[in-house]
Each structure stands twice: as C-alpha cells, then as structure tokens.
Write an enzyme that holds these catalytic residues in place. Structure first.
Site, PDB file in Angstrom:
ATOM      1  N   SER A   1     -64.326  25.002  10.075  1.00  0.00           N
ATOM      2  CA  SER A   1     -64.165  26.442  10.266  1.00  0.00           C
ATOM      3  C   SER A   1     -62.929  26.699  11.108  1.00  0.00           C
ATOM      4  O   SER A   1     -62.528  25.859  11.916  1.00  0.00           O
ATOM      5  CB  SER A   1     -65.392  27.029  10.976  1.00  0.00           C
ATOM      6  N   HIS A   2     -62.348  27.856  10.944  1.00  0.00           N
ATOM      7  CA  HIS A   2     -61.226  28.249  11.788  1.00  0.00           C
ATOM      8  C   HIS A   2     -61.653  28.396  13.244  1.00  0.00           C
ATOM      9  O   HIS A   2     -60.830  28.364  14.142  1.00  0.00           O
ATOM     10  CB  HIS A   2     -60.606  29.553  11.274  1.00  0.00           C
TER      11      HIS A   2
END
Length: 126
Positions: free
Chosen positions: A8-9
C-alpha cells in the site's frame, strides 16, 4: 505454504489490511509493506523486494496492491527478486482476506491463492 504481501502507499494501511486478513490466515505468512521509506506516502521497489523474501517459505508469494504505481513497483521488485511471486488483480482488502483463507489449504498453490484473491472482485457489498 504460499505467503502473502500487501503493498500500500500507506504503511499504516498495509498493516491494517494484514491485521484483518491475519484473522483468517492460520499459519500463513502475511507481510505489509508501504510508504516511501521516510514516513510519507508511496512505494519503494527495494522495500517490496525484501518483504517478498520475508513472506516466502519456498512456495511463492501472492502480492496484493492498492493503486497503480504500487503495481509498477511490485512488478519491478518481483523482477529483482529470486522469489516466485505473482500480483493478484484484486481489491486489496477483500482479496487479502480471500487469499489468506485459500493459503490455509494444504493443497494451496500460487495459482489457486491468486485465483481466490481475484474472485474477490465479484463480491457484492450490498
């Protein structure tokens, strides 16, 4: 056993998704990775590559990603890695839960876990 990596970012988001999926995962190794390495938003191929190695116990790793550039950076990490890994084209949370359940099967393969993660695209919420 097939491992899982959630990219995930946001490292915090990856940890949360892993926390939820781990409830269904039994002994499956699920690892979070994300952020830009300095506490910001982003993904880093080197971080993803090292997480692939952590998640792998020899049967390969299914990777779940949140947004576009996470796909690109996961692809780069897989190319750099010696780990057999595939990216699931799946919603990250629902796919991680499905993959976690599938990975608990003694007959689980990289392909079967990926397929179950991708089956999450068809889950209705309402």
């Amino acid at each position: 056993m097939v491992g899982l990596v959630v990219v995930s970012h946001s490292h915090t988001a990856a940890e949360g998704i892993v926390e939820i999926a781990a409830e269904m995962a039994g002994e499956t190794n699920i690892e979070p990775v994300g952020g830009d390495g300095d506490g910001g938003i982003g993904t880093v191929p080197d971080d993803i590559e090292s997480t692939l190695a952590t998640a792998d116990d020899g049967d390969g790793v299914v990777v779940l990603v949140d947004l576009g550039s996470a796909v690109m950076n996961a692809e780069v990490a897989i190319e750099m890695s010696d780990v057999e890994a595939v990216i699931a084209d799946a919603p990250v949370l629902e796919g991680a839960v499905n993959a976690a359940v599938a990975a608990t099967s003694p007959d689980a393969t990289l392909s079967s876990v990926r397929e179950q993660a991708e089956a999450a695209r068809d889950i209705d919420k309402l």
